[in-house]
Scaffold this motif. Structure first.
Motif, mmCIF file in Angstrom:
data_model
loop_
_atom_site.group_PDB
_atom_site.id
_atom_site.type_symbol
_atom_site.label_atom_id
_atom_site.label_comp_id
_atom_site.label_asym_id
_atom_site.label_seq_id
_atom_site.Cartn_x
_atom_site.Cartn_y
_atom_site.Cartn_z
ATOM 1 N N SER A 15 -11.756 -10.206 -5.053
ATOM 2 C CA SER A 15 -11.505 -9.860 -3.631
ATOM 3 C C SER A 15 -10.289 -10.734 -3.252
ATOM 4 O O SER A 15 -10.353 -11.375 -3.585
ATOM 5 C CB SER A 15 -13.226 -10.491 -2.825
ATOM 6 O OG SER A 15 -13.445 -12.014 -3.086
ATOM 7 N N HIS A 16 -10.649 -10.709 -1.551
ATOM 8 C CA HIS A 16 -9.254 -11.325 -0.916
ATOM 9 C C HIS A 16 -10.116 -12.718 -1.023
ATOM 10 O O HIS A 16 -9.412 -13.835 -1.495
ATOM 11 C CB HIS A 16 -8.845 -10.880 0.267
ATOM 12 C CG HIS A 16 -8.132 -11.733 1.367
ATOM 13 N ND1 HIS A 16 -8.665 -12.467 1.797
ATOM 14 C CD2 HIS A 16 -6.730 -12.412 1.368
ATOM 15 C CE1 HIS A 16 -7.056 -13.682 3.179
ATOM 16 N NE2 HIS A 16 -6.662 -12.984 1.938
ATOM 17 N N LYS A 66 -9.931 -4.076 -11.287
ATOM 18 C CA LYS A 66 -11.143 -4.781 -11.609
ATOM 19 C C LYS A 66 -10.711 -5.507 -12.953
ATOM 20 O O LYS A 66 -11.322 -6.176 -13.205
ATOM 21 C CB LYS A 66 -11.980 -4.059 -11.548
ATOM 22 C CG LYS A 66 -13.116 -3.420 -10.205
ATOM 23 C CD LYS A 66 -13.962 -2.273 -10.752
ATOM 24 C CE LYS A 66 -14.968 -2.441 -9.124
ATOM 25 N NZ LYS A 66 -14.138 -2.018 -8.089
ATOM 26 N N THR A 73 -14.305 -11.382 -9.913
ATOM 27 C CA THR A 73 -14.402 -10.213 -8.672
ATOM 28 C C THR A 73 -13.321 -10.257 -8.353
ATOM 29 O O THR A 73 -13.161 -11.087 -7.029
ATOM 30 C CB THR A 73 -15.491 -10.037 -7.722
ATOM 31 O OG1 THR A 73 -16.831 -9.869 -8.752
ATOM 32 C CG2 THR A 73 -15.403 -8.236 -6.486
ATOM 33 N N SER A 125 0.973 -1.318 -0.352
ATOM 34 C CA SER A 125 -0.248 0.116 -0.133
ATOM 35 C C SER A 125 1.148 1.046 0.058
ATOM 36 O O SER A 125 2.212 1.335 0.642
ATOM 37 C CB SER A 125 -0.873 -0.019 1.237
ATOM 38 O OG SER A 125 -1.230 -1.322 1.673
ATOM 39 N N SER A 136 -6.606 -11.762 6.014
ATOM 40 C CA SER A 136 -6.292 -10.375 5.708
ATOM 41 C C SER A 136 -7.200 -9.664 5.249
ATOM 42 O O SER A 136 -8.203 -9.935 5.018
ATOM 43 C CB SER A 136 -5.249 -10.788 4.366
ATOM 44 O OG SER A 136 -4.893 -9.532 3.734
ATOM 45 N N ASP A 137 -7.033 -8.573 5.731
ATOM 46 C CA ASP A 137 -7.607 -7.261 5.242
ATOM 47 C C ASP A 137 -7.948 -6.214 4.174
ATOM 48 O O ASP A 137 -8.606 -5.288 3.715
ATOM 49 C CB ASP A 137 -7.748 -5.690 6.394
ATOM 50 C CG ASP A 137 -6.000 -5.873 6.565
ATOM 51 O OD1 ASP A 137 -5.089 -5.842 6.021
ATOM 52 O OD2 ASP A 137 -6.627 -4.656 7.727
ATOM 53 N N ILE A 138 -7.358 -7.012 2.870
ATOM 54 C CA ILE A 138 -6.867 -6.541 2.165
ATOM 55 C C ILE A 138 -8.544 -6.210 1.035
ATOM 56 O O ILE A 138 -9.147 -7.167 1.466
ATOM 57 C CB ILE A 138 -5.807 -6.442 0.611
ATOM 58 C CG1 ILE A 138 -6.898 -8.341 0.353
ATOM 59 C CG2 ILE A 138 -4.853 -7.412 1.970
ATOM 60 C CD1 ILE A 138 -5.814 -9.094 -0.973
ATOM 61 N N GLU A 139 -8.414 -4.865 0.254
ATOM 62 C CA GLU A 139 -9.757 -4.876 -0.199
ATOM 63 C C GLU A 139 -10.501 -5.404 -1.725
ATOM 64 O O GLU A 139 -8.891 -5.704 -1.942
ATOM 65 C CB GLU A 139 -10.027 -3.449 -0.129
ATOM 66 C CG GLU A 139 -9.856 -2.393 0.406
ATOM 67 C CD GLU A 139 -9.619 -1.248 1.048
ATOM 68 O OE1 GLU A 139 -9.879 -0.651 -0.082
ATOM 69 O OE2 GLU A 139 -9.547 -0.891 1.909
ATOM 70 N N ASP A 140 -11.040 -4.541 -3.016
ATOM 71 C CA ASP A 140 -10.814 -5.386 -3.923
ATOM 72 C C ASP A 140 -9.162 -5.459 -4.383
ATOM 73 O O ASP A 140 -9.387 -3.970 -4.544
ATOM 74 C CB ASP A 140 -12.053 -5.883 -4.473
ATOM 75 C CG ASP A 140 -12.812 -6.013 -4.065
ATOM 76 O OD1 ASP A 140 -12.916 -6.730 -2.860
ATOM 77 O OD2 ASP A 140 -13.999 -6.254 -4.442
ATOM 78 N N LYS A 200 -3.521 3.196 0.553
ATOM 79 C CA LYS A 200 -4.681 2.554 -0.321
ATOM 80 C C LYS A 200 -3.400 1.558 -1.243
ATOM 81 O O LYS A 200 -2.693 1.809 -1.150
ATOM 82 C CB LYS A 200 -4.677 4.239 -1.396
ATOM 83 C CG LYS A 200 -5.630 3.625 -2.643
ATOM 84 C CD LYS A 200 -6.273 4.772 -3.110
ATOM 85 C CE LYS A 200 -7.331 4.430 -3.759
ATOM 86 N NZ LYS A 200 -6.737 3.489 -5.257
ATOM 87 N N LEU A 201 -3.782 0.031 -1.338
ATOM 88 C CA LEU A 201 -3.343 -0.800 -2.090
ATOM 89 C C LEU A 201 -3.160 -0.262 -3.325
ATOM 90 O O LEU A 201 -3.703 0.518 -4.259
ATOM 91 C CB LEU A 201 -4.626 -1.871 -2.565
ATOM 92 C CG LEU A 201 -4.847 -2.968 -1.081
ATOM 93 C CD1 LEU A 201 -6.044 -3.644 -1.708
ATOM 94 C CD2 LEU A 201 -3.519 -3.620 -0.816
#
Length: 271
Positions: free
Chosen positions: A208-209, A185, A206, A107, A178-182, A112-113
């Protein structure tokens, strides 16, 4: 197990990155296998926060120099290596100035990733395989840790399915919370660029983790619950597969439990 070869591929490994459940587990399991006379190799990304001088990383010229195609772009592959002090264990680092030079891991300073984490994942997966091919080192087991490494099972099963070096390799994936977001896309389309079977790409449509973990699970021979509590969706997904499963192990028991699992549940799949 003494004559066996295990390739450990992890997003994080101590002492090169801070100690976490993931980084310490990946290190301790590899260290224990190595101490038992098992041939081990460890691969991780060469994130820009890793101090090359302190950890004595050096480039391996004979392994570096090839270009990997990522979403129709030529990206140079740089291989660096270091030895973990006292353990005499070699760690290989997958590097590229575009993807890994920045002084951060996943990040930016605003937490932000990075937009290109998906490409970094593809580059890492291909970089590991191409390097192992150059080493001509056929692993009996490939043990994957962490989401940054979780496209490796898919690429081994699809993109590299005709590669004879991995014909007998069994894939084990350790699953962590893990708390990563998507992710980006466009990730699925970038994977499609590599002519991956559509039925396998659908899982990460999609990105997502959870879906990335599902992709790793469906392309693995066995899974290990690396975190004590995993999302119910992942637990349910595991139950629907034919993969061998090892439940979460405490820090005190995990090293021996993993070796026993390899021996009794993973390698027997070859017999």
């Amino acid at each position: 197990m003494k004559d066996k070869r295990i390739l450990y591929v992890s997003s994080e490994v101590t002492p090169y990155l801070p100690e976490t459940e993931l980084s310490s587990t990946a290190f301790n399991v590899a260290k224990n296998a190595h101490s038992k006379g098992i041939q081990t190799r460890i691969f991780m990304p060469r994130f820009g926060v890793i101090n090359e001088r302190r950890h004595q990383l050096h480039e391996v010229i004979r392994l570096s120099g090839m270009n990997l195609i990522i979403n129709d772009m030529d990206m140079p592959l740089i291989i660096k290596v270091a030895s973990i002090p006292k353990e005499r264990m070699q760690v290989y680092f997958i590097d590229n100035d575009e993807y890994f030079k920045r002084k951060a891991v996943y990040s930016d300073e605003d937490d932000k990733l990075f937009e290109d984490n998906d490409e970094r994942m593809i580059f890492f997966a291909k970089g590991v395989v191409e390097t192992v091919k150059k080493l001509n080192w056929a692993p009996d087991i490939i043990h994957v840790h962490g989401w940054m490494a979780s496209l490796l099972p898919l690429y081994l099963r699809e993109y590299y399915k005709e590669e004879p070096l991995f014909a007998e390799s069994k894939i084990v994936t350790s699953l962590y919370n893990s708390d990563i977001e998507d992710l980006n896309k466009e990730m699925a389309n970038k994977v499609r660029f590599d002519k991956i079977e559509e039925s396998k790409v659908v899982t990460i449509e999609t990105p997502s983790h959870l879906n990335i973990l599902k992709s790793a699970i469906e392309n693995s021979d066995a899974v290990i619950k690396g975190s004590e509590v995993l999302p119910e969706e992942i637990e349910s997904f595991i139950e629907k597969t034919n993969a061998k499963v090892l439940d979460f192990q405490s820090e005190e028991t995990l090293t021996e439990a993993y070796l026993e699992f390899y021996k009794e549940n993973v390698l027997e799949l070859s017999e």
